[in-house]
Design a protein around this motif. Structure first.
Motif, mmCIF file in Angstrom:
data_model
loop_
_atom_site.group_PDB
_atom_site.id
_atom_site.type_symbol
_atom_site.label_atom_id
_atom_site.label_comp_id
_atom_site.label_asym_id
_atom_site.label_seq_id
_atom_site.Cartn_x
_atom_site.Cartn_y
_atom_site.Cartn_z
ATOM 1 N N LEU A 1 0.828 -1.200 0.000
ATOM 2 C CA LEU A 1 0.000 0.000 0.000
ATOM 3 C C LEU A 1 0.867 1.255 0.000
ATOM 4 O O LEU A 1 0.581 2.229 -0.703
ATOM 5 C CB LEU A 1 -0.928 -0.005 1.213
ATOM 6 N N GLY A 2 1.948 1.219 0.788
ATOM 7 C CA GLY A 2 2.868 2.350 0.802
ATOM 8 C C GLY A 2 3.482 2.604 -0.561
ATOM 9 O O GLY A 2 3.622 3.755 -0.995
ATOM 10 N N ASP A 3 3.838 1.535 -1.263
ATOM 11 C CA ASP A 3 4.377 1.680 -2.622
ATOM 12 C C ASP A 3 3.335 2.260 -3.562
ATOM 13 O O ASP A 3 3.651 3.069 -4.437
ATOM 14 C CB ASP A 3 4.847 0.323 -3.149
ATOM 15 N N ALA A 4 2.068 1.834 -3.389
ATOM 16 C CA ALA A 4 1.000 2.315 -4.258
ATOM 17 C C ALA A 4 0.737 3.806 -4.067
ATOM 18 O O ALA A 4 0.311 4.498 -4.995
ATOM 19 C CB ALA A 4 -0.283 1.525 -4.007
ATOM 20 N N LEU A 5 1.012 4.313 -2.858
ATOM 21 C CA LEU A 5 0.810 5.737 -2.599
ATOM 22 C C LEU A 5 1.846 6.596 -3.305
ATOM 23 O O LEU A 5 1.648 7.801 -3.482
ATOM 24 C CB LEU A 5 0.859 6.014 -1.088
ATOM 25 N N GLY A 6 2.955 6.001 -3.693
ATOM 26 C CA GLY A 6 3.987 6.761 -4.396
ATOM 27 C C GLY A 6 4.727 7.697 -3.456
ATOM 28 O O GLY A 6 4.702 7.548 -2.234
ATOM 29 N N THR A 7 5.355 8.704 -4.041
ATOM 30 C CA THR A 7 6.160 9.634 -3.241
ATOM 31 C C THR A 7 5.651 11.057 -3.270
ATOM 32 O O THR A 7 5.970 11.848 -2.391
ATOM 33 C CB THR A 7 7.614 9.625 -3.734
ATOM 34 N N SER A 8 4.865 11.423 -4.288
ATOM 35 C CA SER A 8 4.435 12.823 -4.368
ATOM 36 C C SER A 8 3.030 12.990 -4.934
ATOM 37 O O SER A 8 2.620 14.105 -5.235
ATOM 38 C CB SER A 8 5.415 13.619 -5.241
ATOM 39 N N ASP A 9 2.280 11.895 -5.066
ATOM 40 C CA ASP A 9 0.941 11.970 -5.643
ATOM 41 C C ASP A 9 -0.051 12.418 -4.572
ATOM 42 O O ASP A 9 -0.444 11.653 -3.707
ATOM 43 C CB ASP A 9 0.537 10.603 -6.199
ATOM 44 N N ARG A 10 -0.478 13.671 -4.649
ATOM 45 C CA ARG A 10 -1.392 14.210 -3.647
ATOM 46 C C ARG A 10 -2.782 13.592 -3.761
ATOM 47 O O ARG A 10 -3.494 13.464 -2.758
ATOM 48 C CB ARG A 10 -1.484 15.726 -3.774
#
Length: 346
Positions: free
Chosen positions: A267-276
């Motif tokens: 899930l953390g990977d799916a959230l990405g790094t900067s996708d608001r």
């Protein structure tokens, strides 16, 4: 035209630029009747879930009052709604953020250009000089607080001092996503106006108008159906794989208090790094899960557990704001959120 758009492709007008109100006719009628009576309450608390049009209604009211300063004028007496033509001088000045009779309190950027997590006391104190001007001679002064939930404690107290002794011809429109958590002393000085989630067809209309999307687009219809009456939620679900992310988050919430580290990593990977948009969808799903448990079916069944859950939610909100404001890694937030929720639900 496909409704599948990235975050940067979804351009939505600010409420101050929005002349159309979809839904909320009863609330609009209440504001119009109060103004027409000549005895309108000086402060209104406009409450309801995020993204249903509360700020749009507040700006619509401000626009009407500033365009029609005499509540007994024929234009007011004959009005069926609070609509003001977008070409009207008052409407144009408000849309440009340049009307001297309107003050908006909202989160602003700090010296480093990072959006603050709260509305500060210094910003709130601007209301003192604003309402200290010659309002009676020059017409109405309107202050929109968007949202009152984001006032820090000192800012809330500063606003309260103005509400306790409101100047003549002053109008406060306080937007709140959680009216129950607003200071009781502020609530006691406001007339309450509760807005309900929009019907699915109204969400479709609002999103279609805001984004120039075909109302018949299957992706828009799917997002609206999953939005629970929130335009902002529907917009978030249109961004990338937000709907799939929402489903994945809900599945993990259903397993609490048990945690699967592998699934949390995914899930953390799916959230990405900067996708608001993805972050907003994640937090939105958490919020609805928490709210459902705080509302019932028997909210008194386990008061200590509910109190812990409410406290955890406040921490999650602060952590999410910091993550967004400082563009922090999303994965630690995921583990932190689910860790707190697991502890609160054991």
């Amino acid at each position: 035209m496909s409704a599948r758009k990235t975050e940067t492709e979804i351009a939505v007008r600010h409420p101050r630029e929005t002349s159309v109100l979809i839904g909320h006719r009863e609330a609009e009628a209440a504001l119009l009747a109060a103004y027409r009576s000549g005895r309108i309450a000086h402060a209104w608390l406009i409450g309801g879930p995020p993204g249903i049009g509360k700020a749009t209604l507040a700006y619509r009211m401000a626009r009407f009052v500033l365009a029609h300063g005499d509540s007994g004028a024929p234009a007011v007496r004959g009005a069926d709604t609070l609509f003001v033509d977008p070409t009207d001088q008052t409407a144009r000045r408000i849309a440009a953020g340049a009307h001297g009779g309107l003050l908006t309190l909202e989160r602003s950027a700090n010296d480093k250009g990072v959006l603050r997590t709260v509305i500060t006391v210094d910003e709130t104190r601007e209301t003192i000089s604003f309402f200290g001007s010659t309002a009676a001679a020059e017409g109405w002064r309107v202050c929109i607080v968007d949202t009152v939930d984001e006032l820090n404690p000192n800012a809330a107290n500063a606003l309260l001092k103005i509400l306790e002794e409101p100047p003549q011809r002053s109008l406060f429109l306080l937007v709140s996503h959680a009216p129950a958590r607003v200071l009781a002393t502020i609530k006691s000085r406001c007339r309450r106006l509760s807005l309900r989630p929009l019907a699915t067809q109204d969400v479709i209309r609002a999103v279609a108008e805001a984004t120039a999307t075909d109302p018949a687009d299957p992706a828009l219809i799917e997002a609206a159906a999953a939005s629970e009456g929130s335009v902002s939620r529907a917009l978030a679900l249109l961004g990338g794989d937000a709907l799939q992310l929402q489903t994945r988050t809900a599945a993990l919430l259903a397993t609490l208090p048990h945690l699967d580290p592998n699934e949390l990593h995914a899930l953390g990977d799916a959230l990405g790094t900067s996708d608001r948009v993805a972050l907003a969808s994640f937090i939105d799903t958490i919020e609805r899960w928490v709210a459902a448990r705080l509302r019932g079916p028997d909210p008194n069944a386990n008061l200590p557990r509910l109190a812990r859950l409410a406290e955890v939610w406040e921490k999650i909100v602060r952590a999410a704001r910091d993550t967004e404001s400082y563009n922090l890694e999303r994965k630690p937030l995921v583990f932190s959120v689910f860790g707190m929720l697991a502890e609160a639900t054991r």
